[in-house]
Design an enzyme around this catalytic site. Structure first.
Site, PDB file in Angstrom:
ATOM      1  N   ASP A 209       0.836  -1.209   0.000  1.00  0.00           N
ATOM      2  CA  ASP A 209       0.000   0.000   0.000  1.00  0.00           C
ATOM      3  C   ASP A 209       0.872   1.260   0.000  1.00  0.00           C
ATOM      4  O   ASP A 209       2.000   1.244   0.496  1.00  0.00           O
ATOM      5  CB  ASP A 209      -0.920  -0.023   1.233  1.00  0.00           C
ATOM      6  CG  ASP A 209      -2.115   0.914   1.077  1.00  0.00           C
ATOM      7  OD1 ASP A 209      -2.339   1.409  -0.043  1.00  0.00           O
ATOM      8  OD2 ASP A 209      -2.810   1.141   2.082  1.00  0.00           O
TER       9      ASP A 209
ATOM     10  N   HIS B 242       2.389   3.422  -9.004  1.00  0.00           N
ATOM     11  CA  HIS B 242       2.141   2.001  -9.297  1.00  0.00           C
ATOM     12  C   HIS B 242       3.301   1.403 -10.084  1.00  0.00           C
ATOM     13  O   HIS B 242       3.689   0.261  -9.880  1.00  0.00           O
ATOM     14  CB  HIS B 242       0.835   1.839 -10.078  1.00  0.00           C
ATOM     15  CG  HIS B 242      -0.376   2.238  -9.290  1.00  0.00           C
ATOM     16  ND1 HIS B 242      -0.600   1.815  -7.992  1.00  0.00           N
ATOM     17  CD2 HIS B 242      -1.443   3.026  -9.601  1.00  0.00           C
ATOM     18  CE1 HIS B 242      -1.752   2.323  -7.548  1.00  0.00           C
ATOM     19  NE2 HIS B 242      -2.272   3.062  -8.504  1.00  0.00           N
TER      20      HIS B 242
ATOM     21  N   ASN C 248     -11.056  -2.586  -5.380  1.00  0.00           N
ATOM     22  CA  ASN C 248     -10.282  -1.604  -6.168  1.00  0.00           C
ATOM     23  C   ASN C 248     -10.937  -1.258  -7.512  1.00  0.00           C
ATOM     24  O   ASN C 248     -10.574  -0.275  -8.153  1.00  0.00           O
ATOM     25  CB  ASN C 248      -8.834  -2.080  -6.394  1.00  0.00           C
ATOM     26  CG  ASN C 248      -7.967  -2.005  -5.153  1.00  0.00           C
ATOM     27  OD1 ASN C 248      -7.085  -2.844  -4.945  1.00  0.00           O
ATOM     28  ND2 ASN C 248      -8.199  -1.006  -4.303  1.00  0.00           N
TER      29      ASN C 248
HETATM   30  C1  IPE Z   1      -5.543  -2.713  -0.187  1.00  0.00           C
HETATM   31  O1  IPE Z   1      -5.186  -1.381  -0.322  1.00  0.00           O
HETATM   32  C2  IPE Z   1      -5.519  -3.386  -1.518  1.00  0.00           C
HETATM   33  C3  IPE Z   1      -4.196  -3.589  -2.091  1.00  0.00           C
HETATM   34  C4  IPE Z   1      -3.059  -3.264  -1.563  1.00  0.00           C
HETATM   35  C5  IPE Z   1      -4.195  -4.242  -3.374  1.00  0.00           C
HETATM   36  P1  IPE Z   1      -6.293  -0.246  -0.504  1.00  0.00           P
HETATM   37  O2  IPE Z   1      -5.545   1.028  -0.647  1.00  0.00           O
HETATM   38  O3  IPE Z   1      -7.231  -0.608  -1.591  1.00  0.00           O
HETATM   39  O4  IPE Z   1      -7.062  -0.322   0.888  1.00  0.00           O
HETATM   40  P2  IPE Z   1      -7.951   0.768   1.640  1.00  0.00           P
HETATM   41  O5  IPE Z   1      -8.940   1.298   0.647  1.00  0.00           O
HETATM   42  O6  IPE Z   1      -7.014   1.829   2.108  1.00  0.00           O
HETATM   43  O7  IPE Z   1      -8.558   0.019   2.771  1.00  0.00           O
HETATM   44  C1  IPE Z   2      -1.563   0.254  -3.341  1.00  0.00           C
HETATM   45  O1  IPE Z   2      -1.388   1.616  -3.396  1.00  0.00           O
HETATM   46  C2  IPE Z   2      -1.852  -0.346  -4.701  1.00  0.00           C
HETATM   47  C3  IPE Z   2      -3.238  -0.768  -4.876  1.00  0.00           C
HETATM   48  C4  IPE Z   2      -4.175  -0.717  -3.983  1.00  0.00           C
HETATM   49  C5  IPE Z   2      -3.593  -1.271  -6.178  1.00  0.00           C
HETATM   50  P1  IPE Z   2      -2.604   2.638  -3.389  1.00  0.00           P
HETATM   51  O2  IPE Z   2      -2.980   2.934  -4.806  1.00  0.00           O
HETATM   52  O3  IPE Z   2      -3.708   2.158  -2.537  1.00  0.00           O
HETATM   53  O4  IPE Z   2      -1.901   3.906  -2.757  1.00  0.00           O
HETATM   54  P2  IPE Z   2      -2.510   4.918  -1.711  1.00  0.00           P
HETATM   55  O5  IPE Z   2      -3.076   4.126  -0.580  1.00  0.00           O
HETATM   56  O6  IPE Z   2      -3.577   5.687  -2.447  1.00  0.00           O
HETATM   57  O7  IPE Z   2      -1.365   5.777  -1.303  1.00  0.00           O
HETATM   58 MG    MG Z   3      -4.128   2.374  -0.583  1.00  0.00          MG
END
Ligand code: IPE
Ligand code: IPE
Ligand code: MG
Length: 259
Positions: free
Chosen positions: A28, A45, A76
């Site tokens: 994350d 990403h 997601n």
């Molecule tokens: C969890 O992260 C999913 C992945 C890392 C793939 P998210 O960023 O989607 O989770 P929330 O929304 O903060 O709970």
């Molecule tokens: C994790 O990073 C990757 C996925 C959930 C696909 P995020 O895209 O959730 O990054 P933040 O949480 O917005 O920083």
């Molecule tokens: Mg996230």
């Protein structure tokens, strides 16, 4: 659990690390990493994808048997289309660049999640990687892609209910073993439950990641954002794991030998 002698510059109590058989990581913080640099989320990403390569190699070098990486959750899909499309392209790029290294490192790719719900090009890339690395006898690199822990449990329940309805099993046959076999981690057998679960970026929740399997996982949270996560950070998590006292509801050795 394998014992691993750390490099001399790594300070660990007892100078020996306990290597978790199964490490699961909630990767994350990609978006915030990019935002801090005034870059589009996609840049986070992309850099995060390079971290996957480094950490997969590092985990394999440590002797980890299964590394499960949460790459895309069933929730997601609610992100903007552009971002979802970018995330769906990443496995295609990742595998086209990294499969030779995976083969060289004897790493085998597996997937949990609803693979049928992925765009065709993503599905194809994943399926090819599984076939191309099938001979790997080392670490299993298990991607959670379009994965949701609650739907996994619901689907497992449906499967078992159907078997009861078909007269193949009776309700009393349903136990932990049978339930585990109905989950998406069935092929991991004894290794299905993560020993260590890591979440980067400072969020303190599981976000629907392996709720059944993580019942006794040691949880490790770090503020480091996923694109910044290094092999050294992984070692720090494993060091913390080494110092944990896992009791599984029982008593530890110290108390047992006293009684
Ligand atoms: C969890 O992260 C999913 C992945 C890392 C793939 P998210 O960023 O989607 O989770 P929330 O929304 O903060 O709970
Ligand atoms: C994790 O990073 C990757 C996925 C959930 C696909 P995020 O895209 O959730 O990054 P933040 O949480 O917005 O920083
Ligand atoms: Mg996230």
């Amino acid at each position: 659990m394998a014992l691993f002698k750390p490099k001399p510059n790594v300070s660990v109590a007892n100078a020996q690390l306990k290597i978790p058989d199964h490490i699961a990581i909630i990767m994350d913080g990609n978006g915030r990493w990019a935002k801090r640099r005034l870059m589009p989320r996609a840049a986070g990403h992309k850099t995060g994808m390079n971290t996957v390569k480094k950490i997969a190699t590092a985990a394999s070098d440590l002797g980890v048997k299964v590394l499960t990486l949460y790459a895309f959750s069933t929730e997601n899909w609610s992100r903007p289309n552009d971002e979802v499309n970018f995330l769906m392209q990443l496995p295609v790029d990742f595998f086209s660049e990294f499969v030779p290294d995976l083969i060289k490192n004897n790493i085998r790719v597996q997937i949990i999640g609803n693979i049928d719900g992925l765009p065709q090009s993503t599905r194809k890339a994943v399926q090819n990687a599984i076939v191309q690395t099938a001979q790997g006898s080392g670490m299993i690199l298990n991607f959670a892609l379009n994965y949701g822990g609650q739907i996994e449990i619901v689907e497992a329940t449906k499967k078992l209910a159907q078997q009861v309805a078909d007269g193949k099993i009776s309700p009393d046959d349903i136990n932990g073993d049978l339930f585990s076999q109905a989950l998406q981690t069935a092929s991991l057998g004894e290794l299905a439950a993560p020993d260590l679960m890591i979440r980067t970026s400072g969020e303190l929740r599981l976000s629907n990641f392996m709720p059944y399997q993580a019942a006794y996982a040691e949880l490790y949270f770090t503020n480091v954002l996923w694109p910044d996560f290094t092999a050294d950070d992984l070692l720090q998590a494993v060091t913390a794991f080494t110092l944990r006292d896992r009791r599984f509801g029982g008593l530890n050795d110290k108390y047992e030998s006293e009684s």
